[in-house]
Scaffold this motif. Structure first.
Motif, PDB file in Angstrom:
ATOM      1  N   VAL A  89      -1.497  -1.023  -3.856  1.00 10.18           N
ATOM      2  CA  VAL A  89      -2.705  -0.285  -3.943  1.00 10.18           C
ATOM      3  C   VAL A  89      -2.028   1.433  -3.705  1.00 10.18           C
ATOM      4  N   SER A  90      -2.035   2.022  -4.403  1.00 16.11           N
ATOM      5  CA  SER A  90      -1.267   3.125  -4.323  1.00 16.11           C
ATOM      6  C   SER A  90      -2.854   4.371  -3.769  1.00 16.11           C
ATOM      7  N   ILE A  91      -2.631   4.936  -2.787  1.00 11.86           N
ATOM      8  CA  ILE A  91      -3.671   6.112  -2.536  1.00 11.86           C
ATOM      9  C   ILE A  91      -2.630   7.786  -2.181  1.00 11.86           C
ATOM     10  N   VAL A  92      -2.860   8.775  -2.651  1.00 11.79           N
ATOM     11  CA  VAL A  92      -3.163  10.058  -2.821  1.00 11.79           C
ATOM     12  C   VAL A  92      -3.965  10.810  -1.475  1.00 11.79           C
ATOM     13  N   VAL A  93      -3.741  11.560  -0.535  1.00 19.69           N
ATOM     14  CA  VAL A  93      -3.927  12.060   0.557  1.00 19.69           C
ATOM     15  C   VAL A  93      -3.357  13.504   0.385  1.00 19.69           C
ATOM     16  N   ASN A  94      -4.625  14.425   0.119  1.00 23.68           N
ATOM     17  CA  ASN A  94      -4.246  16.057  -0.048  1.00 23.68           C
ATOM     18  C   ASN A  94      -4.547  16.973   0.833  1.00 23.68           C
ATOM     19  N   PHE A  95      -5.145  16.376   2.271  1.00 25.27           N
ATOM     20  CA  PHE A  95      -5.177  16.640   3.342  1.00 25.27           C
ATOM     21  C   PHE A  95      -3.984  18.008   4.225  1.00 25.27           C
ATOM     22  N   TYR A 154       2.571  -4.115   3.547  1.00 19.24           N
ATOM     23  CA  TYR A 154       4.204  -3.695   3.638  1.00 19.24           C
ATOM     24  C   TYR A 154       3.182  -2.077   2.805  1.00 19.24           C
ATOM     25  N   LEU A 155       3.626  -0.826   3.976  1.00 19.65           N
ATOM     26  CA  LEU A 155       3.313   0.166   4.062  1.00 19.65           C
ATOM     27  C   LEU A 155       4.703   1.154   3.424  1.00 19.65           C
ATOM     28  N   PHE A 156       3.563   1.778   2.492  1.00 24.76           N
ATOM     29  CA  PHE A 156       4.764   2.556   2.488  1.00 24.76           C
ATOM     30  C   PHE A 156       4.520   4.661   2.126  1.00 24.76           C
ATOM     31  N   ILE A 157       4.906   4.515   2.843  1.00 27.82           N
ATOM     32  CA  ILE A 157       4.443   5.971   3.133  1.00 27.82           C
ATOM     33  C   ILE A 157       5.381   7.119   2.974  1.00 27.82           C
ATOM     34  N   SER A 158       5.270   8.303   1.810  1.00 29.92           N
ATOM     35  CA  SER A 158       6.151   9.396   1.595  1.00 29.92           C
ATOM     36  C   SER A 158       5.397  10.449   1.292  1.00 29.92           C
ATOM     37  N   THR A 159       6.175  11.683   0.188  1.00 33.72           N
ATOM     38  CA  THR A 159       5.283  12.568   0.279  1.00 33.72           C
ATOM     39  C   THR A 159       6.140  13.660  -1.429  1.00 33.72           C
ATOM     40  N   ASP A 160       5.224  14.385  -2.142  1.00 32.79           N
ATOM     41  CA  ASP A 160       5.784  14.796  -2.910  1.00 32.79           C
ATOM     42  C   ASP A 160       6.691  15.743  -2.708  1.00 32.79           C
ATOM     43  N   HIS A 161       6.680  16.102  -1.403  1.00 30.92           N
ATOM     44  CA  HIS A 161       7.504  17.640  -1.213  1.00 30.92           C
ATOM     45  C   HIS A 161       6.839  18.715  -0.322  1.00 30.92           C
ATOM     46  N   GLY A 162       7.797  19.130   0.603  1.00 28.81           N
ATOM     47  CA  GLY A 162       6.935  19.649   2.616  1.00 28.81           C
ATOM     48  C   GLY A 162       7.080  20.956   1.445  1.00 28.81           C
ATOM     49  N   SER A 163       7.635  21.578   2.923  1.00 27.71           N
ATOM     50  CA  SER A 163       7.064  22.729   3.269  1.00 27.71           C
ATOM     51  C   SER A 163       8.271  24.023   4.178  1.00 27.71           C
ATOM     52  N   LYS A 200       4.005  -6.378 -13.717  1.00 24.97           N
ATOM     53  CA  LYS A 200       3.156  -6.606 -13.971  1.00 24.97           C
ATOM     54  C   LYS A 200       2.097  -7.389 -12.349  1.00 24.97           C
ATOM     55  N   THR A 201       1.359  -6.837 -11.978  1.00 25.59           N
ATOM     56  CA  THR A 201       0.494  -6.709 -10.711  1.00 25.59           C
ATOM     57  C   THR A 201      -0.740  -5.970 -10.635  1.00 25.59           C
ATOM     58  N   GLY A 202      -1.678  -6.251 -10.313  1.00 24.47           N
ATOM     59  CA  GLY A 202      -3.219  -5.116 -10.949  1.00 24.47           C
ATOM     60  C   GLY A 202      -2.917  -3.966  -9.876  1.00 24.47           C
ATOM     61  N   LEU A 203      -3.591  -3.196  -9.385  1.00 22.22           N
ATOM     62  CA  LEU A 203      -3.085  -1.559  -9.097  1.00 22.22           C
ATOM     63  C   LEU A 203      -4.918  -1.670  -8.656  1.00 22.22           C
ATOM     64  N   TYR A 204      -4.295  -0.764  -7.552  1.00 19.56           N
ATOM     65  CA  TYR A 204      -6.233   0.325  -7.359  1.00 19.56           C
ATOM     66  C   TYR A 204      -4.592   1.751  -6.604  1.00 19.56           C
ATOM     67  N   TYR A 205      -6.067   2.467  -7.614  1.00 17.39           N
ATOM     68  CA  TYR A 205      -5.396   3.820  -7.525  1.00 17.39           C
ATOM     69  C   TYR A 205      -6.638   4.976  -7.590  1.00 17.39           C
ATOM     70  N   GLU A 206      -6.289   5.456  -6.141  1.00 17.60           N
ATOM     71  CA  GLU A 206      -7.658   6.499  -5.897  1.00 17.60           C
ATOM     72  C   GLU A 206      -6.915   7.932  -5.148  1.00 17.60           C
ATOM     73  N   LYS A 207      -7.076   8.934  -5.257  1.00 16.70           N
ATOM     74  CA  LYS A 207      -6.933  10.372  -5.177  1.00 16.70           C
ATOM     75  C   LYS A 207      -8.119  10.798  -4.124  1.00 16.70           C
ATOM     76  N   ILE A 208      -7.728  10.694  -2.840  1.00 16.57           N
ATOM     77  CA  ILE A 208      -9.200  11.371  -1.576  1.00 16.57           C
ATOM     78  C   ILE A 208      -8.557  12.588  -1.447  1.00 16.57           C
ATOM     79  N   THR A 209      -9.782  13.326  -2.055  1.00 17.76           N
ATOM     80  CA  THR A 209      -9.822  15.078  -1.303  1.00 17.76           C
ATOM     81  C   THR A 209     -10.448  14.931   0.181  1.00 17.76           C
ATOM     82  N   VAL A 261       0.701  -0.968  -0.677  1.00 20.92           N
ATOM     83  CA  VAL A 261       0.044   0.101   0.093  1.00 20.92           C
ATOM     84  C   VAL A 261       0.973   1.423  -0.082  1.00 20.92           C
ATOM     85  N   PHE A 262       1.215   2.147  -1.131  1.00 24.75           N
ATOM     86  CA  PHE A 262       2.178   3.167  -1.238  1.00 24.75           C
ATOM     87  C   PHE A 262       0.881   4.189  -0.756  1.00 24.75           C
ATOM     88  N   LEU A 263       0.953   4.794   0.175  1.00 26.76           N
ATOM     89  CA  LEU A 263       0.169   6.197   0.816  1.00 26.76           C
ATOM     90  C   LEU A 263       1.037   7.484   0.423  1.00 26.76           C
TER      91      LEU A 263
END
Length: 517
Positions: free
Chosen positions: A352-358, A408-417, A322-331, A232-234
């Motif tokens: 499983v790939s999930i993007v959270v914008n909070f 496995y849960l992989f947590i990351s981000t695109d940038h900080g502030s 070659k794996t099954g992919l579930y993608y979701e963007k959560i706003t 699960v990529f968060l």
């Protein structure tokens, strides 16, 4: 300094007179009682800092007395003293919210330790933390001056974050100004390092370079997938390293951290560039060239991150994942409940790939809303709000549900502030980008000493909107402001959290691998 006031209740209190005298010689005020009824009466009349309570007394038992004391003074620390080590008595006492317990016979040093642990704890921690940082201050300053490699900067940022969290937890702000000064000093040196090294990381023969946005999934997630692991990529947009460290204890109940790494966001440190780079495995100019229908330049209308799933599928195909992919963007995090209720079926997909914008939304809300500015007026407050939101959010419930499976849960981000406070004047035409930390355009006018300029965008794999496009980036806590209506602009954006430019907080970001327990 106010003396600490103690109530000691024991039916054999006369035998404990030497202990009482010992405490009085240490400067404590001690009242005594021989039974629960007298103790309850005293608690109703006096304010005690700590209570020692015998568990086995005639009349009201220690547990019965404890219950009545908590009704009168619910926050006073209570130390239960007992002859019995029976588990059910300990469970009942702990369930009744005692702060500690001691087994008879007790000696004076045990009593003194219990007082310090429950009353003086904050003061002693603060004293030790402040002293420890003071002793490390000079050494850390030398390390900042000597930092020559991207790995050095990982360690500098880890250490500064550690002290920021430690000093914040100590509830003493005497060293805040010193720490802020050292963080600013570090960002000045870091900016010089980026100015000197950044474009060299993209030279064909470059080998000594950090993990950057395009390589995040390839290096950290794809190997797990190829090894047959469910992942699960968060991606939590705009998550700083210090915010991750505040969330980590909550996740430790359900996951084990197997690897905590830092990596570098590409420039600009903004969602359009860095997140698209993560999901495509490409640099921005490469995305623009290979997938012109999926990339939108700064000056084009429409959303800039609408095709992450398509980019990710193409990325996986290029690397034969070659794996099954579930993608979701959560706003809207309420949508997490839908995922939580369907975890089993979702995990029929290996990836499983999930993007959270909070977190990014919180940053923007803090800029736009006066109440949020007041609630998150410092980095410490910003971090605390992030933690509080996460702890009670449907997102946390979702991650708990995932943890009940072997993943496995992989947590990351695109940038900080970074919280900005120093305006830097810049002039550009109407087509110039609006971001406060970087500008892209033509005929930009600025002081070259105050910015990092990339005159040839191709060197940094950045797209050009026209033949004379250049990019400029703000350093440290700077932000760009136009000369017209300058004072209003500065007042509105000063002390807000921004991203897009060059600072440790924006560029050095977490990449965390966890395993469900």
């Amino acid at each position: 300094m106010k003396k600490i006031k103690i109530l000691w209740t024991d039916d054999e209190i006369d035998l404990l007179k030497p202990h009482v005298i010992f405490l009085e010689q240490k400067g404590y005020l001690v009242d005594t009682a021989t039974n629960g009824s007298d103790a309850i009466s005293l608690v109703g009349k006096e304010d005690y800092d700590i209570i020692f309570l015998d568990e086995n007394m005639p009349g009201l038992s220690g547990l019965e007395t404890l219950s009545k004391i908590k009704n009168i003074s619910p926050h006073v620390p209570v130390i239960m003293i007992t002859k019995s080590e029976e588990e059910n008595i300990m469970d009942e006492a702990i369930g009744s919210k005692i702060n500690d317990y001691l087994i008879k016979p007790v000696n004076p040093n045990q009593i003194l330790l219990a007082i310090k642990k429950n009353i003086d704890k904050d003061r002693l921690i603060t004293q030790k933390t402040t002293s420890a940082y003071q002793s490390q201050f000079m050494k850390l300053g030398m390390e900042i001056n000597d930092s020559l490699s991207y790995k050095d900067w990982y360690e500098i940022y880890r250490k500064l974050t550690y002290w920021e969290l430690e000093l914040g937890a100590s509830k003493d702000n005497t060293m805040d100004e010193v720490l802020t000064m050292q963080q600013n000093e570090a960002n000045i040196s870091f900016s010089k390092f980026i100015k000197r090294e950044y474009t060299s990381w993209f030279e064909p023969k470059s080998t000594d370079k950090p993990l950057l946005s395009p390589g995040l999934l390839k290096d950290k997630v794809f190997p797990l997938l190829k090894d047959g692991k469910k992942v699960v990529f968060l991606l939590m947009d705009n998550l700083r390293y210090d915010q991750w460290k505040s969330l980590e204890p909550l996740l430790n109940q359900y996951y084990t951290v197997t690897e905590e790494e830092l990596y570098y966001s590409i420039l600009p440190t903004s969602t359009q560039y860095s997140r698209n780079s993560i999901f495509s495995g490409l640099m921005p100019s490469e995305i623009n060239k290979l997938y012109p229908d999926l990339w939108k330049n700064d000056d084009e209308e429409g959303g800039k991150n609408l095709y992450e799933e398509e980019m990710l599928k193409s990325f996986m195909a290029r690397y034969n994942v070659k794996t099954g992919l579930y993608y979701e963007k959560i706003t809207d995090v309420k949508f997490c409940k839908k995922i939580t209720d369907n975890v089993k079926s979702i995990l029929n997909n290996q990836f499983v790939s999930i993007v959270v914008n909070f977190v990014d939304a919180l940053s923007h809300a803090r800029t736009d809303q006066k109440m949020m500015r007041e609630l998150a007026n410092t980095t410490s407050a910003y971090r605390a709000i992030t933690k509080s939101w996460f702890e009670f959010s449907p997102l946390f419930d979702m991650l708990k549900a995932f943890s009940e499976n072997d993943i496995y849960l992989f947590i990351s981000t695109d940038h900080g502030s970074i919280q900005v406070n120093n305006p830097v004047k810049i002039v550009g035409d109407r087509a110039t980008t609006t971001n406060l930390r970087y500008k892209q355009g033509r005929n930009l006018n600025y002081n070259k000493k105050e910015v990092f300029e990339i005159l040839n965008p191709q060197e940094a794999f950045l797209p050009k909107t026209n033949i004379s496009s250049t990019y400029v980036f703000a350093y440290g806590t700077d932000f760009f402001a136009y000369p017209n209506n300058f004072n209003h602009y500065v007042k509105y954006y000063k002390d807000t959290f921004q991203h897009g430019g060059i600072s440790m907080q924006e560029m050095i970001i977490p990449a965390i691998t966890l395993k469900s327990k």
